[in-house]
Design a protein around this motif. Structure first.
Motif, PDB file in Angstrom:
ATOM      1  N   THR A 141       0.835  -1.203   0.000  1.00 41.67           N
ATOM      2  CA  THR A 141       0.000   0.000   0.000  1.00 41.67           C
ATOM      3  C   THR A 141       0.870   1.253   0.000  1.00 41.67           C
ATOM      4  OG1 THR A 141      -0.168   0.103   2.423  1.00 41.67           O
ATOM      5  CG2 THR A 141      -1.848  -1.191   1.250  1.00 41.67           C
ATOM      6  N   HIS A 142       2.027   1.173   0.642  1.00 44.71           N
ATOM      7  CA  HIS A 142       3.000   2.261   0.652  1.00 44.71           C
ATOM      8  C   HIS A 142       4.260   1.742   1.330  1.00 44.71           C
ATOM      9  CE1 HIS A 142       1.111   2.609   4.591  1.00 44.71           C
ATOM     10  NE2 HIS A 142       2.047   3.449   4.995  1.00 44.71           N
ATOM     11  N   CYS A 143       5.267   2.594   1.451  1.00 44.60           N
ATOM     12  CA  CYS A 143       6.590   2.092   1.861  1.00 44.60           C
ATOM     13  C   CYS A 143       7.048   2.591   3.229  1.00 44.60           C
ATOM     14  CB  CYS A 143       7.630   2.432   0.793  1.00 44.60           C
ATOM     15  SG  CYS A 143       7.365   1.514  -0.736  1.00 44.60           S
ATOM     16  N   GLY A 156       8.000   1.976   7.118  1.00 43.36           N
ATOM     17  CA  GLY A 156       8.692   0.807   7.671  1.00 43.36           C
ATOM     18  C   GLY A 156       7.781  -0.260   8.255  1.00 43.36           C
ATOM     19  N   ASP A 157       6.617   0.134   8.773  1.00 44.90           N
ATOM     20  CA  ASP A 157       5.709  -0.853   9.364  1.00 44.90           C
ATOM     21  C   ASP A 157       4.912  -1.614   8.296  1.00 44.90           C
ATOM     22  OD1 ASP A 157       4.534   1.673   8.947  1.00 44.90           O
ATOM     23  OD2 ASP A 157       2.871   1.220  10.292  1.00 44.90           O
ATOM     24  N   HIS A 158       5.219  -1.340   7.045  1.00 47.31           N
ATOM     25  CA  HIS A 158       4.551  -2.044   5.934  1.00 47.31           C
ATOM     26  C   HIS A 158       5.535  -2.828   5.077  1.00 47.31           C
ATOM     27  CE1 HIS A 158       0.717   0.172   6.620  1.00 47.31           C
ATOM     28  NE2 HIS A 158       1.572   0.930   7.272  1.00 47.31           N
ATOM     29  N   ILE A 159       6.795  -2.387   5.066  1.00 45.86           N
ATOM     30  CA  ILE A 159       7.789  -3.072   4.218  1.00 45.86           C
ATOM     31  C   ILE A 159       8.896  -3.753   5.019  1.00 45.86           C
ATOM     32  CG2 ILE A 159       7.402  -1.519   2.253  1.00 45.86           C
ATOM     33  CD1 ILE A 159      10.103  -0.163   3.011  1.00 45.86           C
ATOM     34  N   GLY A 162      -4.996   0.159   3.441  1.00 47.78           N
ATOM     35  CA  GLY A 162      -3.706   0.706   3.847  1.00 47.78           C
ATOM     36  C   GLY A 162      -3.850   1.574   5.082  1.00 47.78           C
ATOM     37  N   ASP A 163      -3.250   2.776   5.036  1.00 42.14           N
ATOM     38  CA  ASP A 163      -3.272   3.687   6.184  1.00 42.14           C
ATOM     39  C   ASP A 163      -4.226   4.854   5.960  1.00 42.14           C
ATOM     40  OD1 ASP A 163      -1.449   2.002   7.246  1.00 42.14           O
ATOM     41  OD2 ASP A 163       0.092   3.516   7.619  1.00 42.14           O
ATOM     42  N   LEU A 164      -5.310   4.580   5.264  1.00 41.24           N
ATOM     43  CA  LEU A 164      -6.348   5.592   5.087  1.00 41.24           C
ATOM     44  C   LEU A 164      -6.805   6.110   6.452  1.00 41.24           C
ATOM     45  CD1 LEU A 164      -7.523   6.350   2.309  1.00 41.24           C
ATOM     46  CD2 LEU A 164      -9.381   4.735   2.733  1.00 41.24           C
ATOM     47  N   ILE A 165      -6.872   5.189   7.415  1.00 38.83           N
ATOM     48  CA  ILE A 165      -7.294   5.531   8.772  1.00 38.83           C
ATOM     49  C   ILE A 165      -6.264   4.995   9.761  1.00 38.83           C
ATOM     50  CG2 ILE A 165      -8.998   4.975  10.558  1.00 38.83           C
ATOM     51  CD1 ILE A 165     -11.142   5.487   8.649  1.00 38.83           C
ATOM     52  N   HIS A 166      -5.863   5.845  10.704  1.00 38.83           N
ATOM     53  CA  HIS A 166      -4.831   5.440  11.661  1.00 38.83           C
ATOM     54  C   HIS A 166      -5.370   5.298  13.077  1.00 38.83           C
ATOM     55  CE1 HIS A 166      -0.552   4.772  12.161  1.00 38.83           C
ATOM     56  NE2 HIS A 166      -0.409   5.047  10.892  1.00 38.83           N
ATOM     57  N   GLY A 167      -6.488   5.974  13.359  1.00 39.10           N
ATOM     58  CA  GLY A 167      -7.099   5.905  14.690  1.00 39.10           C
ATOM     59  C   GLY A 167      -8.604   5.892  14.531  1.00 39.10           C
ATOM     60  N   MET A 214      -4.774  -1.477   7.736  1.00 45.48           N
ATOM     61  CA  MET A 214      -3.575  -1.950   8.424  1.00 45.48           C
ATOM     62  C   MET A 214      -3.480  -1.483   9.879  1.00 45.48           C
ATOM     63  SD  MET A 214      -3.251  -2.597   5.219  1.00 45.48           S
ATOM     64  CE  MET A 214      -2.496  -3.833   4.161  1.00 45.48           C
ATOM     65  N   HIS A 215      -4.185  -0.396  10.231  1.00 43.69           N
ATOM     66  CA  HIS A 215      -4.126   0.073  11.616  1.00 43.69           C
ATOM     67  C   HIS A 215      -5.502   0.150  12.261  1.00 43.69           C
ATOM     68  CE1 HIS A 215       0.057   0.742  10.970  1.00 43.69           C
ATOM     69  NE2 HIS A 215      -0.148   1.652  10.029  1.00 43.69           N
ATOM     70  N   LEU A 216      -6.480  -0.481  11.663  1.00 45.65           N
ATOM     71  CA  LEU A 216      -7.790  -0.538  12.300  1.00 45.65           C
ATOM     72  C   LEU A 216      -7.692  -1.442  13.526  1.00 45.65           C
ATOM     73  CD1 LEU A 216     -10.169  -0.853   9.205  1.00 45.65           C
ATOM     74  CD2 LEU A 216      -9.741   1.162  10.619  1.00 45.65           C
TER      75      LEU A 216
HETATM   76 ZN   LIG Z   1       1.395   2.293   8.776  1.00 46.61          ZN
END
Ligand SMILES: [Zn+2]
Length: 299
Positions: free
Chosen positions: A145-147, A149-152, A240-245, A287-289
């Protein structure tokens, strides 16, 4: 009038199941060589399974050992402009989060969306994958989804590629951005992606046939310049990280975490894709839900 709401799919982590179904060494899950997909919806600590349609199963692989929280201050925005609003909407002072990778079983192939922080950084994605009955050699495709560090991070062990067979896909705009960044994240991105040699595929959003299994990339820029959501079949969106909280941001989609490189753009992407998923009654895997990272719209 129908009331629509996003409901978290909560799957109980039944202890009994952990003992009976989470060990690759026992039962059907032990047939590592046989990538024929298990019918069972195994539920282990950090692993949940959800059948999306007759050919698609979504498996959550929680990368962290236990659920996490993040401080409200992460969402205050530039010059703390949203601090009063955030404190009002999140009176506990913290917001639930976690880190997930998602394994999609589709048409007898395994697709891994993102890879967590990496086992050398405490990431448990590989252990969860093992609990789900697979080794890294079983993964056919990795789609990023993007690069961050917590994804790659999970692509690498030391300097070597963890996944020995997988073809890796990254949006070209995302690759190009990190290639110009001299900081740690840029260096990690080039090292992790470079480890895959000619198994790395950069793609353009205009190339609608770039991804396997009919998966479609949808630019959702803002969090990073090439942050991307994916549509898998008709009912699943990898967000991906559309939503973080979630618990905070669901109350006001304009609120952005400090991780969003371009917060205004990220907010526009967030609003667009949440509505998109709602309109199409899609399952959202983020990824962060919190919980198992899966949201589904219910009428
Ligand atoms: Zn992330």
């Amino acid at each position: 009038m129908k009331r629509k709401a996003l409901l978290m799919i909560m799957i109980a982590y039944a202890t009994a199941w952990v003992a009976s179904s989470c060990n690759r060494g026992g039962g059907n899950a032990g047939e590592k060589e046989n990538v024929a997909l298990p019918v069972a919806t195994a539920v282990c600590d950090g692993v949940t399974s959800l059948e999306i349609d007759s050919v698609t199963t979504l498996v959550t692989l929680r990368d962290n050992a236990s659920p996490k929280t993040q401080p409200n201050s992460l969402f205050y925005g530039k010059d703390r402009k949203d601090s009063v609003k955030v404190e009002r909407l999140s009176p506990s002072g913290e917001v639930a989060t976690t880190i997930h990778a998602f394994l999609v079983k589709k048409d007898n192939k395994l697709v891994l969306f993102d890879t967590g922080v990496g086992s050398e950084n405490g990431g448990m994605m590989l252990a969860r994958l093992d609990s789900a009955g697979f080794g890294p050699e079983n993964v056919d495709y990795i789609i990023l989804t993007h690069c961050h560090g917590d994804h790659i991070g999970g692509l690498l062990r030391g300097d070597s590629a963890v996944f020995t067979r997988a073809e890796v896909f990254v949006p070209q705009v995302e690759y190009n951005y990190w290639a110009t960044q001299s900081g740690d994240n840029g260096l990690l991105a080039m090292k992790a992606l470079g480890a895959y040699g000619d198994r790395l595929h950069q793609f353009l959003y205009t190339d609608t046939a770039a991804l396997p299994l009919g998966i479609r990339a949808m630019a959702a820029v803002g969090h990073t310049p090439g942050h991307t959501t994916y549509k898998v079949g008709g009912r699943l969106m990898i967000a991906g990280d559309l939503i973080h909280g979630y618990d905070l941001q669901k109350q006001d989609l304009n609120i952005s975490p400090s991780y969003d490189i371009n917060p205004e753009q990220a907010a526009e992407s967030r609003k667009f894709f949440m509505q998109f998923a709602k309109n199409k009654h899609m399952v959202i895997a983020g990824m962060h839900l919190p919980g198992n990272g899966v949201l589904i719209e219910a009428e």
